[in-house]
Design a protein around this motif. Structure first.
Motif, PDB file in Angstrom:
ATOM      1  N   ARG A  82       0.816  -1.217   0.000  1.00 32.81           N
ATOM      2  CA  ARG A  82       0.000   0.000   0.000  1.00 32.81           C
ATOM      3  C   ARG A  82       0.855   1.276   0.000  1.00 32.81           C
ATOM      4  NH1 ARG A  82      -3.765  -1.271   5.003  1.00 32.81           N
ATOM      5  NH2 ARG A  82      -1.941  -2.529   5.587  1.00 32.81           N
ATOM      6  N   LEU A  83       2.169   1.109   0.063  1.00 32.98           N
ATOM      7  CA  LEU A  83       3.068   2.255   0.042  1.00 32.98           C
ATOM      8  C   LEU A  83       3.461   2.605  -1.381  1.00 32.98           C
ATOM      9  CD1 LEU A  83       5.073   4.234   1.548  1.00 32.98           C
ATOM     10  CD2 LEU A  83       6.773   2.406   1.298  1.00 32.98           C
ATOM     11  N   ARG A 125       4.137   7.295  13.521  1.00 31.75           N
ATOM     12  CA  ARG A 125       3.040   8.168  13.934  1.00 31.75           C
ATOM     13  C   ARG A 125       2.367   8.810  12.719  1.00 31.75           C
ATOM     14  NH1 ARG A 125       5.635  10.773  17.546  1.00 31.75           N
ATOM     15  NH2 ARG A 125       6.185  12.641  16.363  1.00 31.75           N
ATOM     16  N   LYS A 126       3.162   9.241  11.740  1.00 32.02           N
ATOM     17  CA  LYS A 126       2.588   9.867  10.553  1.00 32.02           C
ATOM     18  C   LYS A 126       1.778   8.871   9.733  1.00 32.02           C
ATOM     19  CE  LYS A 126       5.926  13.633  10.021  1.00 32.02           C
ATOM     20  NZ  LYS A 126       6.926  14.282   9.134  1.00 32.02           N
ATOM     21  N   PHE A 127       2.285   7.648   9.581  1.00 32.56           N
ATOM     22  CA  PHE A 127       1.539   6.661   8.807  1.00 32.56           C
ATOM     23  C   PHE A 127       0.286   6.193   9.547  1.00 32.56           C
ATOM     24  CE2 PHE A 127       5.346   6.465   6.214  1.00 32.56           C
ATOM     25  CZ  PHE A 127       4.816   6.248   4.948  1.00 32.56           C
ATOM     26  N   ARG A 128       0.353   6.132  10.875  1.00 28.11           N
ATOM     27  CA  ARG A 128      -0.833   5.736  11.632  1.00 28.11           C
ATOM     28  C   ARG A 128      -1.917   6.797  11.611  1.00 28.11           C
ATOM     29  NH1 ARG A 128       2.869   2.905  16.281  1.00 28.11           N
ATOM     30  NH2 ARG A 128       3.083   0.898  15.205  1.00 28.11           N
ATOM     31  N   ALA A 129      -1.529   8.042  11.309  1.00 25.22           N
ATOM     32  CA  ALA A 129      -2.546   9.073  11.115  1.00 25.22           C
ATOM     33  C   ALA A 129      -3.353   8.782   9.851  1.00 25.22           C
ATOM     34  CB  ALA A 129      -1.894  10.448  11.019  1.00 25.22           C
ATOM     35  N   ALA A 130      -2.713   8.139   8.865  1.00 15.69           N
ATOM     36  CA  ALA A 130      -3.411   7.747   7.635  1.00 15.69           C
ATOM     37  C   ALA A 130      -4.065   6.384   7.763  1.00 15.69           C
ATOM     38  CB  ALA A 130      -2.431   7.749   6.456  1.00 15.69           C
ATOM     39  N   ASP A 131      -3.468   5.525   8.596  1.00 14.23           N
ATOM     40  CA  ASP A 131      -3.980   4.165   8.784  1.00 14.23           C
ATOM     41  C   ASP A 131      -3.642   3.718  10.202  1.00 14.23           C
ATOM     42  OD1 ASP A 131      -4.620   1.483   8.810  1.00 14.23           O
ATOM     43  OD2 ASP A 131      -3.106   0.891   7.326  1.00 14.23           O
ATOM     44  N   PRO A 132      -4.629   3.708  11.105  1.00 17.08           N
ATOM     45  CA  PRO A 132      -4.365   3.339  12.503  1.00 17.08           C
ATOM     46  C   PRO A 132      -3.764   1.956  12.673  1.00 17.08           C
ATOM     47  CG  PRO A 132      -6.524   4.374  12.301  1.00 17.08           C
ATOM     48  CD  PRO A 132      -6.033   4.133  10.900  1.00 17.08           C
ATOM     49  N   GLY A 173      -3.219   5.464  -0.977  1.00 16.42           N
ATOM     50  CA  GLY A 173      -3.649   6.628  -1.728  1.00 16.42           C
ATOM     51  C   GLY A 173      -3.720   7.910  -0.929  1.00 16.42           C
ATOM     52  N   LYS A 174      -3.457   7.845   0.370  1.00 17.90           N
ATOM     53  CA  LYS A 174      -3.503   9.037   1.214  1.00 17.90           C
ATOM     54  C   LYS A 174      -2.103   9.634   1.333  1.00 17.90           C
ATOM     55  CE  LYS A 174      -7.223   7.043   4.026  1.00 17.90           C
ATOM     56  NZ  LYS A 174      -7.587   6.576   5.395  1.00 17.90           N
ATOM     57  N   PRO A 175      -1.945  10.935   1.090  1.00 22.23           N
ATOM     58  CA  PRO A 175      -0.612  11.541   1.158  1.00 22.23           C
ATOM     59  C   PRO A 175      -0.074  11.560   2.579  1.00 22.23           C
ATOM     60  CG  PRO A 175      -2.290  13.231   0.855  1.00 22.23           C
ATOM     61  CD  PRO A 175      -2.984  11.909   0.706  1.00 22.23           C
ATOM     62  N   VAL A 176       1.224  11.293   2.715  1.00 20.53           N
ATOM     63  CA  VAL A 176       1.926  11.344   3.994  1.00 20.53           C
ATOM     64  C   VAL A 176       3.113  12.283   3.820  1.00 20.53           C
ATOM     65  CG1 VAL A 176       3.129  10.030   5.789  1.00 20.53           C
ATOM     66  CG2 VAL A 176       1.240   8.966   4.514  1.00 20.53           C
ATOM     67  N   SER A 177       3.140  13.354   4.588  1.00 22.15           N
ATOM     68  CA  SER A 177       4.197  14.359   4.453  1.00 22.15           C
ATOM     69  C   SER A 177       5.399  13.978   5.306  1.00 22.15           C
ATOM     70  CB  SER A 177       3.669  15.734   4.886  1.00 22.15           C
ATOM     71  OG  SER A 177       4.692  16.704   4.814  1.00 22.15           O
ATOM     72  N   LEU A 178       6.562  13.815   4.659  1.00 16.65           N
ATOM     73  CA  LEU A 178       7.784  13.410   5.351  1.00 16.65           C
ATOM     74  C   LEU A 178       8.871  14.452   5.180  1.00 16.65           C
ATOM     75  CD1 LEU A 178       8.082   9.623   4.344  1.00 16.65           C
ATOM     76  CD2 LEU A 178       6.840  10.627   6.278  1.00 16.65           C
ATOM     77  N   THR A 179       9.736  14.568   6.187  1.00 13.28           N
ATOM     78  CA  THR A 179      10.932  15.385   6.044  1.00 13.28           C
ATOM     79  C   THR A 179      11.918  14.661   5.123  1.00 13.28           C
ATOM     80  OG1 THR A 179      12.131  14.390   7.881  1.00 13.28           O
ATOM     81  CG2 THR A 179      10.623  16.201   8.420  1.00 13.28           C
ATOM     82  N   VAL A 180      12.959  15.370   4.717  1.00 12.30           N
ATOM     83  CA  VAL A 180      13.987  14.751   3.880  1.00 12.30           C
ATOM     84  C   VAL A 180      14.582  13.540   4.582  1.00 12.30           C
ATOM     85  CG1 VAL A 180      16.216  15.106   2.770  1.00 12.30           C
ATOM     86  CG2 VAL A 180      14.532  16.947   2.783  1.00 12.30           C
ATOM     87  N   THR A 181      14.911  13.678   5.858  1.00  9.56           N
ATOM     88  CA  THR A 181      15.537  12.581   6.597  1.00  9.56           C
ATOM     89  C   THR A 181      14.589  11.399   6.712  1.00  9.56           C
ATOM     90  OG1 THR A 181      16.845  14.168   7.852  1.00  9.56           O
ATOM     91  CG2 THR A 181      16.690  11.952   8.744  1.00  9.56           C
ATOM     92  N   GLU A 182      13.340  11.662   7.041  1.00 10.66           N
ATOM     93  CA  GLU A 182      12.360  10.574   7.150  1.00 10.66           C
ATOM     94  C   GLU A 182      12.182   9.873   5.815  1.00 10.66           C
ATOM     95  OE1 GLU A 182       9.778  12.911  10.595  1.00 10.66           O
ATOM     96  OE2 GLU A 182       9.090  12.874   8.526  1.00 10.66           O
ATOM     97  N   PHE A 183      12.139  10.639   4.733  1.00 11.40           N
ATOM     98  CA  PHE A 183      11.977  10.060   3.411  1.00 11.40           C
ATOM     99  C   PHE A 183      13.139   9.125   3.082  1.00 11.40           C
ATOM    100  CE2 PHE A 183      12.100   9.739  -1.149  1.00 11.40           C
ATOM    101  CZ  PHE A 183      10.777   9.803  -1.564  1.00 11.40           C
ATOM    102  N   LEU A 184      14.364   9.571   3.364  1.00 13.01           N
ATOM    103  CA  LEU A 184      15.530   8.755   3.042  1.00 13.01           C
ATOM    104  C   LEU A 184      15.579   7.478   3.876  1.00 13.01           C
ATOM    105  CD1 LEU A 184      18.173  11.595   2.675  1.00 13.01           C
ATOM    106  CD2 LEU A 184      17.228  10.182   0.839  1.00 13.01           C
ATOM    107  N   ILE A 185      15.175   7.567   5.144  1.00 15.33           N
ATOM    108  CA  ILE A 185      15.144   6.365   5.986  1.00 15.33           C
ATOM    109  C   ILE A 185      14.107   5.383   5.457  1.00 15.33           C
ATOM    110  CG2 ILE A 185      14.490   5.499   8.275  1.00 15.33           C
ATOM    111  CD1 ILE A 185      15.784   8.017   9.443  1.00 15.33           C
ATOM    112  N   LEU A 186      12.908   5.876   5.153  1.00 16.16           N
ATOM    113  CA  LEU A 186      11.858   4.996   4.639  1.00 16.16           C
ATOM    114  C   LEU A 186      12.257   4.394   3.293  1.00 16.16           C
ATOM    115  CD1 LEU A 186       9.013   3.825   4.928  1.00 16.16           C
ATOM    116  CD2 LEU A 186       8.155   5.868   3.753  1.00 16.16           C
TER     117      LEU A 186
END
Length: 255
Positions: free
Chosen positions: A162-163, A230-237, A176-189
């Motif tokens: 689903r990612l 925490r950010k992803f659980r805001a989109a999907d608990p 399909g739900k947008p998740v806003s990440l910082t540069v560092t969070e994006f690179l880790i993910l």
């Protein structure tokens, strides 16, 4: 102290740079630093906005985001750490901290709160500009593209269950739900998602997310992982795709 000549202090407004493609916000209560760094950045083709306290800067950064902010830690009304914490509640804006040599605990806390880099005073403007360019290259935060949804047709898009990650747009969705990440969070993910099921140690995640001359500890990576969840659980608990193997590291469950 910076390596540029001083001039009359700028005001808390955008400096004229009509041909600049990217805007850098400077937040510091030292007017000399605001002046000299602003002059240096404008000479490199950036537009600049300057703010002398955290409270004023926070309002401006949220209402009219620049491409990146360079922020001092010790400031009146609202210090840099409080500014970053409040900013991260609503924004993934890249942030570089300016710190003094005796502020190492603040450096670690700033990185844990979501700062993308830090530079210790006194500093070279050449170093600061190099760090700014490196983060802007990594983030590619062109706002009109960030707000657009990612597409499978993008050659570099990463789909894992689903990612969906689109590195070209610095965009992420979950179901399909947008998740806003910082540069560092994006690179880790991204590091985790590129090899689902493979355990990445904290050191490997540090190497992926930070420049070689930025040193962070295990707790900083753990803090980034907690914020990602925490950010992803805001989109999907029920989100549980980032898994922990205690004593080893983290992995992404592709399913």
């Amino acid at each position: 102290m910076v390596d540029a000549a001083a001039s009359p202090a700028p005001t808390d407004a955008a400096a004229p740079a009509p041909d600049a493609r990217q805007t850098i916000a400077l937040v510091d209560d030292d007017r000399n630093i605001l002046t000299t760094v602003s002059i240096g950045l404008q000479a490199e083709g950036f537009a600049t906005r300057v703010y002398s306290d955290g409270a004023t800067a926070l309002k401006a950064l949220l209402e009219n985001p620049p491409d990146l902010a360079v922020c001092d830690i010790k400031m009146p009304r609202m210090d840099g750490l409080a500014l970053l914490q409040k900013l991260r509640e609503k924004s993934a804006l890249p942030v570089i901290f300016l710190t003094s040599k005796d502020e190492e605990p603040d450096e670690a806390l700033g990185l844990a709160l979501g700062a993308d880099d830090y530079i210790t005073k006194p500093f070279s403007q050449r170093l600061l500009i190099a760090r700014i360019r490196a983060i802007l290259r990594r983030s590619e935060l062109v706002r009109s593209e960030v707000e657009a949804p990612p597409h499978d047709s993008q050659p570099d898009a990463i789909r894992r269950g689903r990612l969906l990650m689109d590195p070209a747009r610095h965009a992420v969705t979950w179901d399909g739900k947008p998740v806003s990440l910082t540069v560092t969070e994006f690179l880790i993910l991204e590091t985790l998602a590129l090899r689902p099921g493979v355990i990445k140690t904290r050191n490997q995640l540090m190497d992926a997310a930070y420049n070689d001359d930025v040193f962070v500890d295990d707790r900083t990576i753990d803090s980034h992982i907690k914020r990602l969840r925490r950010k992803f659980r805001a989109a999907d608990p029920d989100f549980g795709a980032i898994e922990t193997l205690y004593g080893a590291g983290y992995s992404f469950a592709d399913g």
